[in-house]
Enzyme design. Structure first.
Site, PDB file in Angstrom:
ATOM      1  N   GLU A  40      66.416  -4.796  21.981  1.00  0.00           N
ATOM      2  CA  GLU A  40      66.180  -4.788  23.422  1.00  0.00           C
ATOM      3  C   GLU A  40      65.550  -3.430  23.723  1.00  0.00           C
ATOM      4  O   GLU A  40      66.123  -2.399  23.379  1.00  0.00           O
ATOM      5  CB  GLU A  40      67.525  -4.928  24.141  1.00  0.00           C
ATOM      6  CG  GLU A  40      67.403  -5.310  25.569  1.00  0.00           C
ATOM      7  CD  GLU A  40      68.775  -5.497  26.225  1.00  0.00           C
ATOM      8  OE1 GLU A  40      68.835  -5.354  27.447  1.00  0.00           O
ATOM      9  OE2 GLU A  40      69.763  -5.753  25.518  1.00  0.00           O
ATOM     10  N   ARG A 266      78.804  -4.826  12.075  1.00  0.00           N
ATOM     11  CA  ARG A 266      77.945  -3.731  12.498  1.00  0.00           C
ATOM     12  C   ARG A 266      78.415  -2.428  11.865  1.00  0.00           C
ATOM     13  O   ARG A 266      79.551  -2.307  11.410  1.00  0.00           O
ATOM     14  CB  ARG A 266      77.844  -3.631  14.017  1.00  0.00           C
ATOM     15  CG  ARG A 266      79.117  -3.407  14.759  1.00  0.00           C
ATOM     16  CD  ARG A 266      78.949  -3.717  16.248  1.00  0.00           C
ATOM     17  NE  ARG A 266      78.035  -2.817  16.922  1.00  0.00           N
ATOM     18  CZ  ARG A 266      77.017  -3.227  17.688  1.00  0.00           C
ATOM     19  NH1 ARG A 266      76.763  -4.499  17.855  1.00  0.00           N
ATOM     20  NH2 ARG A 266      76.252  -2.347  18.293  1.00  0.00           N
ATOM     21  N   LYS A 276      73.813   2.530  22.888  1.00  0.00           N
ATOM     22  CA  LYS A 276      72.619   3.057  23.549  1.00  0.00           C
ATOM     23  C   LYS A 276      72.970   3.580  24.933  1.00  0.00           C
ATOM     24  O   LYS A 276      72.393   4.561  25.390  1.00  0.00           O
ATOM     25  CB  LYS A 276      71.573   1.938  23.684  1.00  0.00           C
ATOM     26  CG  LYS A 276      70.637   1.847  22.498  1.00  0.00           C
ATOM     27  CD  LYS A 276      69.528   0.857  22.758  1.00  0.00           C
ATOM     28  CE  LYS A 276      69.910  -0.522  22.280  1.00  0.00           C
ATOM     29  NZ  LYS A 276      68.879  -1.537  22.439  1.00  0.00           N
TER      30      LYS A 276
HETATM   31  P1  ATP Z   1      73.853  -0.968  21.415  1.00  0.00           P
HETATM   32  O1  ATP Z   1      75.171  -1.658  21.529  1.00  0.00           O
HETATM   33  O2  ATP Z   1      73.872   0.274  20.604  1.00  0.00           O
HETATM   34  O3  ATP Z   1      73.167  -0.790  22.709  1.00  0.00           O
HETATM   35  P2  ATP Z   1      72.528  -3.422  20.888  1.00  0.00           P
HETATM   36  O4  ATP Z   1      73.153  -4.340  19.923  1.00  0.00           O
HETATM   37  O5  ATP Z   1      72.641  -3.740  22.316  1.00  0.00           O
HETATM   38  O6  ATP Z   1      72.974  -1.948  20.539  1.00  0.00           O
HETATM   39  P3  ATP Z   1      69.877  -4.297  20.410  1.00  0.00           P
HETATM   40  O7  ATP Z   1      68.624  -3.620  20.754  1.00  0.00           O
HETATM   41  O8  ATP Z   1      70.244  -5.526  21.125  1.00  0.00           O
HETATM   42  O9  ATP Z   1      71.020  -3.211  20.571  1.00  0.00           O
HETATM   43  O10 ATP Z   1      69.989  -4.490  18.839  1.00  0.00           O
HETATM   44  C1  ATP Z   1      68.957  -4.951  18.020  1.00  0.00           C
HETATM   45  C2  ATP Z   1      69.563  -5.401  16.729  1.00  0.00           C
HETATM   46  O11 ATP Z   1      70.246  -4.328  16.082  1.00  0.00           O
HETATM   47  C3  ATP Z   1      70.575  -6.496  16.949  1.00  0.00           C
HETATM   48  O12 ATP Z   1      70.349  -7.515  16.016  1.00  0.00           O
HETATM   49  C4  ATP Z   1      71.886  -5.820  16.728  1.00  0.00           C
HETATM   50  O13 ATP Z   1      72.833  -6.717  16.223  1.00  0.00           O
HETATM   51  C5  ATP Z   1      71.545  -4.730  15.723  1.00  0.00           C
HETATM   52  N1  ATP Z   1      72.475  -3.620  15.826  1.00  0.00           N
HETATM   53  C6  ATP Z   1      72.753  -2.863  16.909  1.00  0.00           C
HETATM   54  N2  ATP Z   1      73.711  -1.965  16.641  1.00  0.00           N
HETATM   55  C7  ATP Z   1      74.070  -2.148  15.340  1.00  0.00           C
HETATM   56  C8  ATP Z   1      75.013  -1.527  14.459  1.00  0.00           C
HETATM   57  N3  ATP Z   1      75.815  -0.537  14.865  1.00  0.00           N
HETATM   58  N4  ATP Z   1      75.097  -1.985  13.198  1.00  0.00           N
HETATM   59  C9  ATP Z   1      74.296  -2.973  12.778  1.00  0.00           C
HETATM   60  N5  ATP Z   1      73.389  -3.601  13.545  1.00  0.00           N
HETATM   61  C10 ATP Z   1      73.272  -3.199  14.820  1.00  0.00           C
HETATM   62 MG    MG Z   2      71.835  -5.576  23.133  1.00  0.00          MG
END
Ligand code: ATP
Ligand code: MG
Length: 554
Positions: A40, A266, A276
């Site tokens: 995102e 994760r 984020k």
């Molecule tokens: P955050 O919670 O840090 O804002 P998010 O999951 O909302 O992260 P996205 O941009 O939606 O962020 O994530 C893109 C991809 O990265 C998704 O497939 C998500 O599952 C993966 N991802 C995000 N954080 C992690 C993590 N700590 N470990 C492994 N994969 C991750």
């Molecule tokens: Mg997200």
């Protein structure tokens, strides 16, 4: 000299590969393996994303398939080009290249069509309950939900209402489109989940074309299916959403074969926050100096800190892929960058908090060129000349006027080896009026010249030095963790995460280019800061210290 060649990391087999192997054997997707990385664009990528990036891209690579970069922009909330640019820079820097760069919002028409199809199939309805009421009707983990009074509206009525939602007749939250599944399902996600909502906000891509937007659980399977993704790899929190992912595709029946969602745990790291939202707050309130502050766990921060893509990829491979959540010791990440740098970078002499040493029996005005190996373990990295004279600087930590037990470095009356030069003995401590040390008076033994084969006597301590008249002042930033555990085990901000000091470096440091890495002898690995280093200013970030108590798990 540091090199950023993309040394390939060996990819071990993991449970996801096992699933793919079975699919290949059964011919589920023919020979194809297609994955995607779906960020995102609402912030910079962090080390957790790196795990997902490595997994998606290396899996596709392993099976000679490909991976798409797809922006998950179904939420009309503000997206920033800055974020989009940074995401692409970071993925490329890690050494990966996507096959297609796509936007989820490009599929809004198809998603709308899919929603209409579900209505026609009697599998979706427009619900006029408020958000609060929907929550109450949903029931709990122990109690079944209650059906919405709008659940059995006719298909015609639903088509008309959904059309009106799209036309903008209703306010945000006044109506939603819900999938008609099962209000008694033990899986709360299957209790008639909302699949479209009204949001009168413009979208960075589609402008004001839409005032209804699909929900993630409805949109994601459709995005994957349109792109021909075979294995949709996501994190564990989506495990309970998988039945809905499958329901959307099964009910539509538009795609065959259908993509398969696979979840993995994760990444959590000690001393690291990885949301984020939290990282953005620290950027916005000035706690850090931006998304690329060298203390940040963002890819941009790690890059500026001096981490290499290879180290990060090696780390992602070493932590493996599993379903069980765990927290990885940040020591492993540090281990990986040390491993990568130790055979690549040259050493330099740098002294922090310098103390001047006058070698009273060394001829005045004489400068001697000593030869020092650039990397003890890698002779191919050659040697360099380091000047030596009557006046030198040593590191503040290498002298104690009143030495503690087992202190083998310099103190009054003690003899130490100067790395690459001579043995010196401290005879006198000269003080300033305020009692601080002005300089040390030492004598050297000309017989002990490094490389002369001298074996007359041994000394216990070896320290390093920088010749005084050619010393180059530099700024050294010795970082500590941004986050630390307090006495209750809660992660809190470390008030002392940035320690900046002045140091003297040997003259060759003048040629250091922004982004160049070195080992500062006995101090750690450092990089010339990419933003702050130029011909006049040399600012170095400590990437990692030389040793740690971290032990690789067996
Ligand atoms: P955050 O919670 O840090 O804002 P998010 O999951 O909302 O992260 P996205 O941009 O939606 O962020 O994530 C893109 C991809 O990265 C998704 O497939 C998500 O599952 C993966 N991802 C995000 N954080 C992690 C993590 N700590 N470990 C492994 N994969 C991750
Ligand atoms: Mg997200």
């Amino acid at each position: 000299m540091s090199k950023d060649d993309n040394t390939k990391v060996a990819i071990a087999n993991n449970f996801i590969h096992n699933i793919i192997n079975d699919d290949l054997e059964q011919g589920t997707y023919g020979e194809k393996v297609v994955t995607r990385f779906p960020p995102e664009p609402n912030g910079y990528l962090h080390i957790g994303h790196a795990k997902s990036i490595c997994l998606n891209f290396t899996t596709a690579e392993k099976y000679k398939g490909y991976c798409n970069l797809r922006y998950d922009d179904t939420n009309p909330a503000k997206e920033d080009v800055e974020y989009v640019d940074s995401i692409e820079e970071d993925v490329k820097w890690l050494g990966f290249q996507w096959e297609n760069r796509l936007w989820a919002s490009d599929y809004f028409d198809k998603m709308y069509e899919a929603a209409v199809e579900l209505i026609k199939l009697g599998k979706a309805y427009v619900c006029s309950l408020s958000a609060d009421e929907i929550r109450k009707y949903r029931g709990t983990l122990t109690e079944p939900g209650k059906e919405s009074p709008y659940r059995n509206q006719s298909v015609e009525e639903n088509l008309k209402l959904f059309e009106e939602m799209k036309e903008g007749i209703y306010k945000d939250g006044e109506k939603v489109l819900r999938a008609k599944i099962d209000m008694t399902s033990p899986n709360m996600n299957m209790r008639d989940p909302v699949i479209y909502r009204i949001a009168h906000s413009s979208h960075h891509n589609t402008g004001d074309k839409w005032c209804i937007y699909p929900m993630y659980d409805f949109a994601h399977p459709i995005e994957d299916a349109i792109e021909g993704i075979t294995h949709s790899i996501c994190t564990m929190e989506f495990e309970d959403h998988r039945p809905l992912y499958d329901w959307v595709l099964d009910t539509l029946g538009w795609w065959n074969p259908q993509p398969k969602q696979i979840e993995f745990a994760r990444l959590n790291l000690t001393n690291t926050v990885m949301s984020k939202r939290y990282l953005k707050a620290m950027v916005d309130d000035g706690t850090v100096e931006g998304w690329d502050d060298p203390r940040m766990p963002t890819i941009a921060g790690l890059r500026r800190r001096g981490y290499t893509p290879q180290a990060i990829r090696d780390f992602c491979e070493r932590i493996g892929v599993a379903k069980a959540n765990s927290t990885v010791d940040i020591g492993l990440l540090e281990f990986c960058v040390r491993e990568d740098l130790k055979a690549k970078v040259e050493s330099r002499n740098v002294v922090e908090n310098p103390i001047k040493v006058v070698i009273t029996n060394y001829p005045e005005g004489q400068i001697e060129e000593l030869t020092i190996e650039n990397n003890r373990e890698v002779p191919e990295l050659g040697e360099r000349k380091v000047p030596f004279s009557r006046e030198i600087y040593i590191d503040g930590a290498d002298f104690m006027e009143n030495p503690v037990k087992k202190y083998f470095r310099l103190f009054p009356g003690n003899e130490v080896r100067l790395k690459g030069a001579y043995f010196i003995t401290c005879n006198e401590v000269i003080k300033n009026e305020d009692g601080t040390i002005k300089e040390l008076h030492c004598t050297y033994d000309p017989q002990t010249r490094s490389g002369s084969g001298f074996e007359g006597r041994k000394v216990k301590g070896t320290i390093h030095f920088v010749e005084a008249s050619t010393a180059v002042p530099i700024t050294v930033r010795n970082y500590d963790y941004l986050m630390v555990d307090d006495e209750n085990g809660e992660m809190v901000l470390n008030e002392n995460s940035k320690n900046e000091c002045m140091a003297y470096a040997e003259p060759s440091i003048k040629d250091a280019k922004a982004g160049e890495r070195f080992q500062f002898f006995r101090h750690g690995y450092y990089i010339a800061d990419a933003k702050l280093t130029d011909n006049n200013n040399k600012v170095f970030n400590r990437i990692v210290d030389l040793k740690s108590s971290f032990k690789l798990p067996k």
